[in-house]
Design a protein around this motif. Sequence first.
Motif, mmCIF file in Angstrom:
data_model
loop_
_atom_site.group_PDB
_atom_site.id
_atom_site.type_symbol
_atom_site.label_atom_id
_atom_site.label_comp_id
_atom_site.label_asym_id
_atom_site.label_seq_id
_atom_site.Cartn_x
_atom_site.Cartn_y
_atom_site.Cartn_z
ATOM 1 N N ASN A 92 14.344 -14.531 39.112
ATOM 2 C CA ASN A 92 13.426 -14.687 37.983
ATOM 3 C C ASN A 92 14.153 -14.362 36.681
ATOM 4 N N GLU A 93 13.403 -14.265 35.612
ATOM 5 C CA GLU A 93 14.015 -14.007 34.297
ATOM 6 C C GLU A 93 14.690 -12.641 34.234
ATOM 7 N N GLU A 94 14.155 -11.658 34.939
ATOM 8 C CA GLU A 94 14.825 -10.353 34.979
ATOM 9 C C GLU A 94 16.188 -10.499 35.638
ATOM 10 N N SER A 95 16.251 -11.313 36.696
ATOM 11 C CA SER A 95 17.541 -11.579 37.359
ATOM 12 C C SER A 95 18.521 -12.220 36.381
ATOM 13 N N VAL A 96 18.001 -13.129 35.550
ATOM 14 C CA VAL A 96 18.842 -13.783 34.542
ATOM 15 C C VAL A 96 19.413 -12.728 33.600
ATOM 16 N N ASN A 97 18.576 -11.794 33.159
ATOM 17 C CA ASN A 97 19.046 -10.728 32.262
ATOM 18 C C ASN A 97 20.168 -9.917 32.905
ATOM 19 N N TRP A 98 19.955 -9.513 34.158
ATOM 20 C CA TRP A 98 20.968 -8.724 34.853
ATOM 21 C C TRP A 98 22.259 -9.510 35.012
ATOM 22 N N MET A 99 22.122 -10.787 35.382
ATOM 23 C CA MET A 99 23.316 -11.602 35.595
ATOM 24 C C MET A 99 24.075 -11.806 34.292
ATOM 25 N N GLN A 100 23.377 -11.955 33.184
ATOM 26 C CA GLN A 100 24.066 -12.089 31.903
ATOM 27 C C GLN A 100 24.866 -10.831 31.593
ATOM 28 N N GLY A 101 24.306 -9.671 31.901
ATOM 29 C CA GLY A 101 25.040 -8.419 31.714
ATOM 30 C C GLY A 101 26.259 -8.338 32.622
ATOM 31 N N ILE A 102 26.092 -8.743 33.870
ATOM 32 C CA ILE A 102 27.197 -8.731 34.830
ATOM 33 C C ILE A 102 28.308 -9.669 34.357
ATOM 34 N N VAL A 103 27.916 -10.871 33.930
ATOM 35 C CA VAL A 103 28.902 -11.859 33.457
ATOM 36 C C VAL A 103 29.656 -11.313 32.242
ATOM 37 N N CYS A 104 28.945 -10.653 31.354
ATOM 38 C CA CYS A 104 29.582 -10.082 30.164
ATOM 39 C C CYS A 104 30.620 -9.036 30.571
ATOM 40 N N LEU A 105 30.237 -8.128 31.453
ATOM 41 C CA LEU A 105 31.175 -7.094 31.899
ATOM 42 C C LEU A 105 32.328 -7.710 32.686
ATOM 43 N N LYS A 106 32.036 -8.695 33.506
ATOM 44 C CA LYS A 106 33.088 -9.383 34.253
ATOM 45 C C LYS A 106 34.051 -10.063 33.287
ATOM 46 N N GLY A 107 33.505 -10.632 32.207
ATOM 47 C CA GLY A 107 34.332 -11.275 31.197
ATOM 48 C C GLY A 107 35.262 -10.307 30.498
ATOM 49 N N CYS A 108 34.889 -9.044 30.495
ATOM 50 C CA CYS A 108 35.743 -7.983 29.936
ATOM 51 C C CYS A 108 36.731 -7.485 30.989
ATOM 52 N N ASP A 109 36.707 -8.110 32.164
ATOM 53 C CA ASP A 109 37.570 -7.735 33.276
ATOM 54 C C ASP A 109 37.189 -6.396 33.884
ATOM 55 N N ALA A 110 35.910 -6.041 33.769
ATOM 56 C CA ALA A 110 35.430 -4.801 34.389
ATOM 57 C C ALA A 110 35.510 -4.946 35.905
ATOM 58 N N SER A 111 35.819 -3.855 36.565
ATOM 59 C CA SER A 111 35.861 -3.865 38.027
ATOM 60 C C SER A 111 34.433 -3.902 38.569
ATOM 61 N N ILE A 112 34.296 -4.316 39.804
ATOM 62 C CA ILE A 112 32.984 -4.307 40.454
ATOM 63 C C ILE A 112 32.441 -2.880 40.476
ATOM 64 N N GLU A 113 33.318 -1.904 40.672
ATOM 65 C CA GLU A 113 32.891 -0.509 40.701
ATOM 66 C C GLU A 113 32.292 -0.099 39.353
ATOM 67 N N ASP A 114 32.955 -0.481 38.255
ATOM 68 C CA ASP A 114 32.428 -0.159 36.923
ATOM 69 C C ASP A 114 31.101 -0.870 36.665
ATOM 70 N N ILE A 115 31.018 -2.123 37.081
ATOM 71 C CA ILE A 115 29.774 -2.870 36.878
ATOM 72 C C ILE A 115 28.657 -2.242 37.696
ATOM 73 N N LYS A 116 28.978 -1.867 38.917
ATOM 74 C CA LYS A 116 27.971 -1.231 39.773
ATOM 75 C C LYS A 116 27.507 0.092 39.172
ATOM 76 N N GLU A 117 28.443 0.875 38.682
ATOM 77 C CA GLU A 117 28.086 2.151 38.049
ATOM 78 C C GLU A 117 27.180 1.901 36.848
ATOM 79 N N TYR A 118 27.533 0.925 36.037
ATOM 80 C CA TYR A 118 26.727 0.589 34.859
ATOM 81 C C TYR A 118 25.314 0.177 35.274
ATOM 82 N N CYS A 119 25.212 -0.682 36.267
ATOM 83 C CA CYS A 119 23.901 -1.140 36.729
ATOM 84 C C CYS A 119 23.079 0.014 37.301
ATOM 85 N N GLU A 120 23.734 0.869 38.065
ATOM 86 C CA GLU A 120 23.021 2.032 38.625
ATOM 87 C C GLU A 120 22.503 2.932 37.515
ATOM 88 N N LEU A 121 23.304 3.137 36.481
ATOM 89 C CA LEU A 121 22.866 3.949 35.346
ATOM 90 C C LEU A 121 21.679 3.305 34.626
#
Length: 141
Positions: free
Chosen positions: A41-70
């Motif tokens: 849904n749209e909330e999923s879109v929001n989360w994915m946009q954040g993930i894509v942004c962090l991935k674009g910064c070359d963030a590790s999956i661990e950093d992205i996971k930590e960010y999402c958990e926070l």
Amino acid sequence: MIYTLKQFAKMFQTTEHTIRYYTDINLLPCERDKGNRRIFNEESVNWMQGIVCLKGCDASIEDIKEYCELCRLPESRATLLARYQIILRQREQAYQRIEEAKATAAYMDEKVKHYEKVLAGVIPDDTNPENWTTNTRPPKH
């Protein structure tokens, strides 16, 4: 709006496998339809946009996971500061990559000039690594 796995992957120009992986490791929220298929849904879109942004910064999956958990924790100054620290770290890494890219571009500029001299007959062709010696090998970059 509701998106199927295929639609969602296409929307973010990634693979269905990647989207499944993100949902499996709890980065990306999704729901399930009556057939137990992932739907977004749209909330999923929001989360994915954040993930894509962090991935674009070359963030590790661990950093992205930590960010999402926070982000999923109750709002507090502590969680805000922790997310801020992750963003600062990613920004620093982004600036480091910019400097590395600038150095690479400068090196390639010199290589272009060198090739132009070779092509113009100003200097002999010394561009093939097969013919380099320890004395003619370019410096490590």
